[in-house]
Design a protein around this motif. Structure first.
Motif, PDB file in Angstrom:
ATOM      1  N   VAL A 279      22.519  13.027  15.706  1.00  0.00           N
ATOM      2  CA  VAL A 279      23.554  13.021  16.749  1.00  0.00           C
ATOM      3  C   VAL A 279      24.873  12.565  16.137  1.00  0.00           C
ATOM      4  O   VAL A 279      24.926  11.521  15.467  1.00  0.00           O
ATOM      5  CB  VAL A 279      23.155  12.074  17.906  1.00  0.00           C
TER       6      VAL A 279
ATOM      7  N   LEU B  52      25.960   5.703  25.875  1.00  0.00           N
ATOM      8  CA  LEU B  52      27.133   6.564  25.722  1.00  0.00           C
ATOM      9  C   LEU B  52      27.815   6.807  27.066  1.00  0.00           C
ATOM     10  O   LEU B  52      29.030   7.043  27.121  1.00  0.00           O
ATOM     11  CB  LEU B  52      26.723   7.898  25.092  1.00  0.00           C
ATOM     12  N   GLY B  53      27.039   6.790  28.136  1.00  0.00           N
ATOM     13  CA  GLY B  53      27.612   7.020  29.460  1.00  0.00           C
ATOM     14  C   GLY B  53      28.597   5.957  29.889  1.00  0.00           C
ATOM     15  O   GLY B  53      29.395   6.178  30.806  1.00  0.00           O
TER      16      GLY B  53
ATOM     17  N   VAL C 293      19.982   5.928  24.451  1.00  0.00           N
ATOM     18  CA  VAL C 293      21.243   6.273  23.782  1.00  0.00           C
ATOM     19  C   VAL C 293      22.206   6.922  24.772  1.00  0.00           C
ATOM     20  O   VAL C 293      23.406   6.607  24.802  1.00  0.00           O
ATOM     21  CB  VAL C 293      20.987   7.205  22.580  1.00  0.00           C
ATOM     22  N   LEU C 294      21.693   7.820  25.607  1.00  0.00           N
ATOM     23  CA  LEU C 294      22.561   8.489  26.582  1.00  0.00           C
ATOM     24  C   LEU C 294      23.137   7.496  27.587  1.00  0.00           C
ATOM     25  O   LEU C 294      24.310   7.612  27.983  1.00  0.00           O
ATOM     26  CB  LEU C 294      21.771   9.584  27.308  1.00  0.00           C
ATOM     27  N   ARG C 295      22.332   6.524  27.989  1.00  0.00           N
ATOM     28  CA  ARG C 295      22.852   5.512  28.933  1.00  0.00           C
ATOM     29  C   ARG C 295      23.966   4.698  28.281  1.00  0.00           C
ATOM     30  O   ARG C 295      24.980   4.387  28.921  1.00  0.00           O
ATOM     31  CB  ARG C 295      21.717   4.612  29.402  1.00  0.00           C
TER      32      ARG C 295
ATOM     33  N   PRO D  49      15.757  10.363  24.395  1.00  0.00           N
ATOM     34  CA  PRO D  49      17.157  10.013  24.168  1.00  0.00           C
ATOM     35  C   PRO D  49      17.754   9.122  25.256  1.00  0.00           C
ATOM     36  O   PRO D  49      18.935   8.772  25.174  1.00  0.00           O
ATOM     37  CB  PRO D  49      17.842  11.386  24.176  1.00  0.00           C
ATOM     38  N   GLY D  50      16.968   8.786  26.275  1.00  0.00           N
ATOM     39  CA  GLY D  50      17.497   8.064  27.427  1.00  0.00           C
ATOM     40  C   GLY D  50      18.330   6.839  27.099  1.00  0.00           C
ATOM     41  O   GLY D  50      19.478   6.712  27.574  1.00  0.00           O
TER      42      GLY D  50
ATOM     43  N   VAL E 212      33.438   9.413  25.743  1.00  0.00           N
ATOM     44  CA  VAL E 212      32.986  10.319  24.691  1.00  0.00           C
ATOM     45  C   VAL E 212      33.829  11.595  24.729  1.00  0.00           C
ATOM     46  O   VAL E 212      33.925  12.258  25.762  1.00  0.00           O
ATOM     47  CB  VAL E 212      31.494  10.667  24.861  1.00  0.00           C
TER      48      VAL E 212
ATOM     49  N   VAL F  98      24.505  17.650  18.686  1.00  0.00           N
ATOM     50  CA  VAL F  98      23.103  17.323  18.463  1.00  0.00           C
ATOM     51  C   VAL F  98      22.494  18.400  17.568  1.00  0.00           C
ATOM     52  O   VAL F  98      22.631  19.595  17.842  1.00  0.00           O
ATOM     53  CB  VAL F  98      22.325  17.241  19.793  1.00  0.00           C
TER      54      VAL F  98
ATOM     55  N   VAL G  26      28.838  11.723  17.297  1.00  0.00           N
ATOM     56  CA  VAL G  26      29.629  11.424  18.494  1.00  0.00           C
ATOM     57  C   VAL G  26      31.069  11.121  18.101  1.00  0.00           C
ATOM     58  O   VAL G  26      31.329  10.338  17.182  1.00  0.00           O
ATOM     59  CB  VAL G  26      29.039  10.220  19.261  1.00  0.00           C
TER      60      VAL G  26
ATOM     61  N   ILE H  44      30.105  15.443  21.615  1.00  0.00           N
ATOM     62  CA  ILE H  44      28.799  15.048  21.083  1.00  0.00           C
ATOM     63  C   ILE H  44      28.113  16.287  20.514  1.00  0.00           C
ATOM     64  O   ILE H  44      28.112  17.353  21.131  1.00  0.00           O
ATOM     65  CB  ILE H  44      27.926  14.379  22.169  1.00  0.00           C
TER      66      ILE H  44
END
Length: 304
Positions: free
Chosen positions: A230, A276-277, A272-274, A269-270, A281, A286, A232, A284
């Protein structure tokens, strides 16, 4: 279909080696594939998978070691091949024959063919059996060989890079055929360099690198090889993201600048996504690395 006793391994190799001049192509390989298993033979291109298969089928003479198909020594090729259907990596057909004539000829030399199922597969794979084989693309030649193999009632199917010429829709059909073969109790030995393909259909895998069998593992062990890279880009600095390295599944976190970083991710990925949220950003990206990259990363340089 006359399946053989489950107590007899479908395929067995002991200390199998093959040397070509100064090159050791297969190095002391020992392996047992139980009857009824869908076994994946995984490795990057050039790892020695096709050479190993030719040794396992008696098509090459080993420098050392031996192999058996349902307890028949592969040195007796005619006897061992009564039990199997084989799809090579590079399918060659009789150029003046039609696809149908090729299928009929292959059915005549095999251990029995379900003709009704073969007709169904011709339709499912979108094969045009009336065309001459010389007009077929690589993918269509592959389809002829796959239809012939899946329609046979051989207890062992040996498939060497069988989807190399197929489009994604046909790859999905191929996976469906593997599942149907497994339901009938057939053993499948599938050689591939595609991690996703092997993971989708196999219950156990052997991993080959530079001629050596470096691991035999179940799917759970295989999944630890799966990782995602990933990258970013941030619109503004986010100092708290320095803590990403502590999240589950995150490895190799690298900051290129205060606004860009990369990481490797194994598993969901949960988390990491939380994280980043909660930041700004900008972009991104992937990417799944190639199997060769995964092997180099996981096993390092393994010499033959």
């Amino acid at each position: 279909m006359a399946l053989l006793p489950a107590a007899v391994p479908a395929l067995r190799a002991e200390n199998l080696s093959k040397r070509f001049s100064t090159t050791l192509a297969v190095d002391d390989l020992s392996l047992t594939v139980p009857t009824g298993e869908v076994f994946g033979f995984l490795g990057p291109n050039g790892a020695g998978k096709s050479t190993t298969i030719r040794l396992l089928l008696g098509l090459l003479r080993p420098t050392h070691g031996a192999a058996w198909i349902f307890d028949d020594p592969v040195a007796d090729v005619a006897r061992a091949h009564r039990h199997l259907a084989y799809v090579p990596a590079d399918v060659a057909l009789w150029p003046a024959f039609t696809g149908q004539e090729c299928l009929d000829l292959l059915a005549g030399v095999g251990p029995g063919t379900d003709l009704a199922y073969r007709d169904e597969l011709v339709a499912r794979f979108g094969l045009e059996p009336g065309r001459r084989a010389r007009t077929y693309s690589t993918g269509n030649r592959q389809k002829v060989a796959l239809v012939a193999a899946f329609a046979t009632r051989a207890p062992l199917l040996v498939l060497d890079e069988p989807t190399s010429g197929l489009d994604p829709l046909m790859e999905r059909e191929f996976r469906r055929c593997i599942a149907e073969a497994a339901e009938r109790g057939q053993t499948v030995f599938l050689s591939s360099h595609k991690l996703v393909e092997v993971e989708a259909v196999c219950s156990r895998v052997g991993i080959l690198r530079t001629g050596r069998l470096v691991e035999v593992a179940g799917l759970e062990e295989l999944r630890r090889l799966r990782r995602t890279e990933v990258t970013v880009d941030l619109s503004r600095p986010a100092p708290r993201l320095r803590g990403l390295a502590d999240l589950p599944g995150v490895t190799d976190l690298r900051w290129a600048s205060g606004l860009q970083f990369t990481l490797s991710l194994v598993g969901p990925p949960g988390p990491v996504l939380r994280a980043l949220g909660e930041t700004d950003v900008a972009r991104i990206d992937v990417r799944e690395p190639s199997l060769e990259e995964i092997f180099l990363d996981y096993y390092g340089e393994v010499s033959a």
